[in-house]
Design an enzyme around this catalytic site. Structure first.
Site, PDB file in Angstrom:
ATOM      1  N   LYS A  83     -54.906   7.391  20.351  1.00  0.00           N
ATOM      2  CA  LYS A  83     -54.913   6.993  21.710  1.00  0.00           C
ATOM      3  C   LYS A  83     -55.975   6.614  22.422  1.00  0.00           C
ATOM      4  O   LYS A  83     -56.995   7.512  22.378  1.00  0.00           O
ATOM      5  CB  LYS A  83     -54.013   7.902  22.478  1.00  0.00           C
ATOM      6  CG  LYS A  83     -53.085   7.391  23.456  1.00  0.00           C
ATOM      7  CD  LYS A  83     -52.348   8.469  24.103  1.00  0.00           C
ATOM      8  CE  LYS A  83     -51.326   8.131  25.204  1.00  0.00           C
ATOM      9  NZ  LYS A  83     -50.512   9.204  25.646  1.00  0.00           N
TER      10      LYS A  83
HETATM   11  O1  G3P Z   1     -47.096   8.783  28.748  1.00  0.00           O
HETATM   12  C1  G3P Z   1     -47.770   8.853  30.037  1.00  0.00           C
HETATM   13  C2  G3P Z   1     -47.464  10.138  30.898  1.00  0.00           C
HETATM   14  O2  G3P Z   1     -47.754  11.336  30.152  1.00  0.00           O
HETATM   15  C3  G3P Z   1     -47.709  10.062  32.340  1.00  0.00           C
HETATM   16  O3  G3P Z   1     -46.630  10.267  33.026  1.00  0.00           O
HETATM   17  O4  G3P Z   1     -45.233  11.022  34.927  1.00  0.00           O
HETATM   18  O5  G3P Z   1     -47.758  11.878  34.349  1.00  0.00           O
HETATM   19  O6  G3P Z   1     -47.454   9.621  35.124  1.00  0.00           O
HETATM   20  P1  G3P Z   1     -46.808  10.692  34.482  1.00  0.00           P
END
Ligand code: G3P
Length: 219
Positions: A83
């Site tokens: 990634k």
């Molecule tokens: O897949 C990306 C994720 O981990 C981010 O999610 O909810 O932290 O924006 P969030």
């Protein structure tokens, strides 16, 4: 649509993998840091449990270090996907790795131009973040729709749309309706996906009627 778990919690991953519904895993530096353990051992364990792609992210800003980190991460297991952030350097690293047939997930995508560049750089996956766009008053779901439309215009684009930063079942359903190739969901949302109150009510009614009849399937 493939369903990935956005998690580095091995206990949860093992538990949720029992129904064979988890197609892959996405981790990020924040998730791995919160596990507070040896990340290489943890990633190896995750890769042993889930046979599909497991994204692990580089953390250095410069290209030589990103490439070195990618080498370390790739050695952990065959199903590791590298990634990289959607930065200028990340795109270059994506190009270099993709040329070598290494699978790359370009993450932190917030616009259609970014998604198109990731695709042109040979990304296997591009990860648009829905929730974080919603957080700043923009429309994350609209971004998935726009990227899907653009990718459909060009048959040579093979990059998969991996909808990320999913915060609700509504997000999940919307990206499925648009035709996102993958949705990565946190454990909390994954556990809700199969539920419906009418399913529970229906089971209760069927069970009560069957009990009343006195009949038995197992004798
Ligand atoms: O897949 C990306 C994720 O981990 C981010 O999610 O909810 O932290 O924006 P969030």
């Amino acid at each position: 649509m493939e369903i990935f778990l956005d998690s580095s919690d091995i206990k949860e991953i093992k538990g949720l993998n029992k129904a064979n519904l988890v197609d892959g895993i996405t981790t990020n530096p924040s998730l791995l840091a919160s596990a507070n353990t040896n990340f290489k051992i943890l990633l190896k364990e995750i890769c042993g449990e889930i046979k599909g792609p497991v994204s692990a992210e580089v953390t250095s800003p410069d290209i030589p270090s990103m490439l070195k980190e990618a080498d370390v991460l790739r050695k952990i297991a065959k199903n590791i996907v590298i990634k990289v952030p959607l930065t200028w350097n990340g795109l270059q690293v994506c190009s270099i790795l993709s040329e070598k047939k290494v699978k790359v997930n370009v993450t932190l995508c917030f616009s259609t131009s970014q998604a198109l560049l990731a695709a042109k750089a040979g990304a296997t996956y591009v990860s648009p973040f829905i929730g974080r766009l919603d957080d700043i008053g923009e429309n994350g779901i609209q971004l998935i729709e726009d990227i899907k439309k653009i990718f459909n215009n060009y048959k040579n684009i093979k990059t998969k749309i991996l909808s990320a930063s999913i915060r609700s079942i509504e997000h999940f359903n919307a990206v499925a309706a648009i035709g996102s190739d993958v949705a990565t969901v946190p454990v909390k949302i994954f556990k809700e996906l199969h539920k419906h109150h009418l399913t529970d009510k229906g089971v209760d009614i069927f069970t009560a009627d069957w009990k009343k009849s006195g009949m038995k399937i197992l004798t």
